[in-house]
Design an enzyme around this catalytic site. Structure first.
Site, PDB file in Angstrom:
ATOM      1  N   TRP A 170       0.831  -1.212   0.000  1.00 45.80           N
ATOM      2  CA  TRP A 170       0.000   0.000   0.000  1.00 45.80           C
ATOM      3  C   TRP A 170       0.860   1.254   0.000  1.00 45.80           C
ATOM      4  O   TRP A 170       0.545   2.236  -0.688  1.00 45.80           O
ATOM      5  CB  TRP A 170      -0.969  -0.007   1.179  1.00 45.80           C
ATOM      6  CG  TRP A 170      -1.955  -1.122   1.081  1.00 45.80           C
ATOM      7  CD1 TRP A 170      -2.122  -2.157   1.959  1.00 45.80           C
ATOM      8  CD2 TRP A 170      -2.906  -1.350   0.028  1.00 45.80           C
ATOM      9  NE1 TRP A 170      -3.119  -2.992   1.511  1.00 45.80           N
ATOM     10  CE2 TRP A 170      -3.614  -2.530   0.340  1.00 45.80           C
ATOM     11  CE3 TRP A 170      -3.230  -0.665  -1.146  1.00 45.80           C
ATOM     12  CZ2 TRP A 170      -4.623  -3.045  -0.484  1.00 45.80           C
ATOM     13  CZ3 TRP A 170      -4.239  -1.175  -1.966  1.00 45.80           C
ATOM     14  CH2 TRP A 170      -4.921  -2.344  -1.630  1.00 45.80           C
ATOM     15  N   ASP A 192      -1.553   6.488   6.347  1.00 46.71           N
ATOM     16  CA  ASP A 192      -2.657   5.614   5.951  1.00 46.71           C
ATOM     17  C   ASP A 192      -2.960   4.718   7.151  1.00 46.71           C
ATOM     18  O   ASP A 192      -2.121   3.919   7.559  1.00 46.71           O
ATOM     19  CB  ASP A 192      -2.195   4.784   4.742  1.00 46.71           C
ATOM     20  CG  ASP A 192      -3.239   3.779   4.263  1.00 46.71           C
ATOM     21  OD1 ASP A 192      -4.267   3.609   4.931  1.00 46.71           O
ATOM     22  OD2 ASP A 192      -2.991   3.170   3.194  1.00 46.71           O
ATOM     23  N   LYS A 217     -11.957  -1.830   6.228  1.00 41.29           N
ATOM     24  CA  LYS A 217     -11.192  -2.786   7.019  1.00 41.29           C
ATOM     25  C   LYS A 217     -11.773  -2.883   8.430  1.00 41.29           C
ATOM     26  O   LYS A 217     -12.089  -3.946   8.900  1.00 41.29           O
ATOM     27  CB  LYS A 217      -9.711  -2.369   7.091  1.00 41.29           C
ATOM     28  CG  LYS A 217      -9.079  -2.096   5.739  1.00 41.29           C
ATOM     29  CD  LYS A 217      -8.949  -3.370   4.896  1.00 41.29           C
ATOM     30  CE  LYS A 217      -8.800  -3.108   3.411  1.00 41.29           C
ATOM     31  NZ  LYS A 217      -7.572  -2.481   3.006  1.00 41.29           N
TER      32      LYS A 217
HETATM   33  C1  PLP Z   1      -7.116  -1.944   1.761  1.00 43.17           C
HETATM   34  C2  PLP Z   1      -6.133  -0.866   1.936  1.00 43.17           C
HETATM   35  C3  PLP Z   1      -6.053   0.201   1.035  1.00 43.17           C
HETATM   36  C4  PLP Z   1      -6.884   0.262  -0.232  1.00 43.17           C
HETATM   37  O1  PLP Z   1      -8.154   0.703   0.011  1.00 43.17           O
HETATM   38  P1  PLP Z   1      -9.216   0.820  -1.193  1.00 43.17           P
HETATM   39  O2  PLP Z   1     -10.392   1.395  -0.492  1.00 43.17           O
HETATM   40  O3  PLP Z   1      -9.426  -0.538  -1.747  1.00 43.17           O
HETATM   41  O4  PLP Z   1      -8.656   1.749  -2.191  1.00 43.17           O
HETATM   42  C5  PLP Z   1      -5.133   1.186   1.276  1.00 43.17           C
HETATM   43  N1  PLP Z   1      -4.330   1.142   2.345  1.00 43.17           N
HETATM   44  C6  PLP Z   1      -4.381   0.120   3.239  1.00 43.17           C
HETATM   45  C7  PLP Z   1      -3.466   0.126   4.417  1.00 43.17           C
HETATM   46  C8  PLP Z   1      -5.284  -0.902   3.057  1.00 43.17           C
HETATM   47  O5  PLP Z   1      -5.322  -1.920   3.941  1.00 43.17           O
END
Ligand code: PLP
Length: 360
Positions: A101, A171, A195
């Site tokens: 990511w 993130d 998540k």
């Molecule tokens: C799943 C995830 C993403 C991607 O998210 P989307 O909504 O599918 O774009 C980005 N960063 C992390 C840490 C993730 O676990």
């Protein structure tokens, strides 16, 4: 009806109480005679939903007044672009690469300027967090970027990097609301909600006010400017109303459970049950450095691909689903987010023991 134990990395398990409440309100929300998804985003009922959601989130995370909370479509990935588009002044971003990511965010930033890989743990398949106490932060860097919890590899920053005065951007998709976090140490925090919070497609951005500006990169579309969301209470366009409603329910649910201190306690206990077993097992082992272990995502292997596959199939037959690891790590991964009950982890470990004994 049978509910399984869903160890998916995302979209992931939701609190049953929230799903039940939403189903009870499906045909008639609050006496309106309609579902929230049928409701105008300009209605008083929806304004109350979004206002309450923001208020509860602010309370849960103890968000300082000089930070805005924005509800943005496009999930986590869209933030990979919005961050450089909105935060680039010198067009330099320093990225700490601790997994897929972060790598994707880094690649996206390169579309808009210079992105430096300040540190990386790619040399050992991202099985650890690099030492970030004294990195050569670029003098011109507009920010330092991290992925706080690495969903795929199962690592987490227990200590934040020394950014040498630059704003820290993080993130937090896969550790959102899993434990208390000191928001004031960040310039910007964001997470895709699927998540640990709600339905996919929505990202929540928590941004320090001084980073919301009009003079973003030329050509930045209206819908990709933080200012558009900030100036309009995330209601410039029709937002993903139903997602916001469900997230709001999850915030209220977490408050009722006792907030993020309580979630941290529960999550640490759950993770310990699994890690203790992995450390004592002769068949299974965790794949990351002990000091950097995540309490949300727990990858593990048997070191035998056929046995991994047999385990995943046998677990599925017993109602433990989505345990297959990411293809770059192999083996298994158990995502044990807020909504995974302790009992789910206990039963999984009991099943792993049983499987191990049967294969001795
Ligand atoms: C799943 C995830 C993403 C991607 O998210 P989307 O909504 O599918 O774009 C980005 N960063 C992390 C840490 C993730 O676990």
């Amino acid at each position: 009806m049978t509910r399984v134990y869903n160890f998916s990395a995302g979209p992931a398990v939701m609190p049953e109480e929230v799903l039940k409440e939403a189903s009870e309100e499906m045909l008639d929300y609050n006496g309106t005679g309609m579902s929230v998804m049928e409701m105008s985003h300009r209605s008083k009922d929806f304004q109350d939903i979004i206002d309450t959601a923001e208020k509860d989130l602010r309370e849960l995370m103890n968000i300082p007044d000089n930070y805005k909370v924005l509800f943005v479509q496009g999930g986590g990935n869209m933030q990979f672009a919005m961050i450089p588009m909105n935060l680039f002044r010198n067009k330099v971003g320093d990225y700490i690469i601790t997994g897929q990511w972060a790598k994707k965010a880094f690649a996206e930033a390169k579309l808009f300027g210079r992105a430096n890989a300040l540190a990386s743990s790619a040399d050992r398949t991202f099985a650890y967090i690099p030492d970030c106490s004294d990195l050569p932060v670029d003098e011109d860097a507009d920010y330092v970027y991290i992925c706080l919890n690495n969903t795929i590899y199962g690592t987490v920053f227990h200590e934040l990097p020394n950014t040498k005065g630059k704003p820290l951007v993080a993130d937090i998709s896969s550790c959102f609301l899993s434990e208390p976090i000191d928001v004031s140490r960040f310039g910007l925090l964001f997470g895709g909600v699927q998540k640990n919070v709600g339905p996919a497609g929505l990202a929540i951005v928590i941004i320090r006010e001084d980073l919301i500006r009009d003079d973003v990169l030329p050509g930045t579309p209206t819908m990709l400017k933080y200012k558009t969301y900030s100036d309009n209470g995330s209601l410039y366009n029709t937002p993903p109303t139903y997602n916001i409603y469900i997230c709001g329910k999850v915030f209220r649910h977490l408050k009722n459970l006792g907030g993020l201190e309580e979630m941290k306690k529960r999550n640490e206990e759950k993770a310990k049950i699994l890690y203790d077993f992995l450390d004592s097992s002769k068949m299974f082992r965790g794949t990351v450095d002990v000091k950097d272990r995540s309490i949300m995502n727990v990858p593990f292997v048997t070191d035998d691909k056929d046995l991994d596959a047999e385990f995943i199939a046998a677990a599925k037959a017993r109602g433990f689903v989505n345990l297959k690891g990411h293809r770059t790590v192999g083996g298994m991964r158990a995502s044990i987010y807020n909504a995974m009950p302790r009992e789910g982890v206990e039963k999984l470990v009991a099943f792993m023991k049983e499987f191990e004994e049967a294969h001795q």
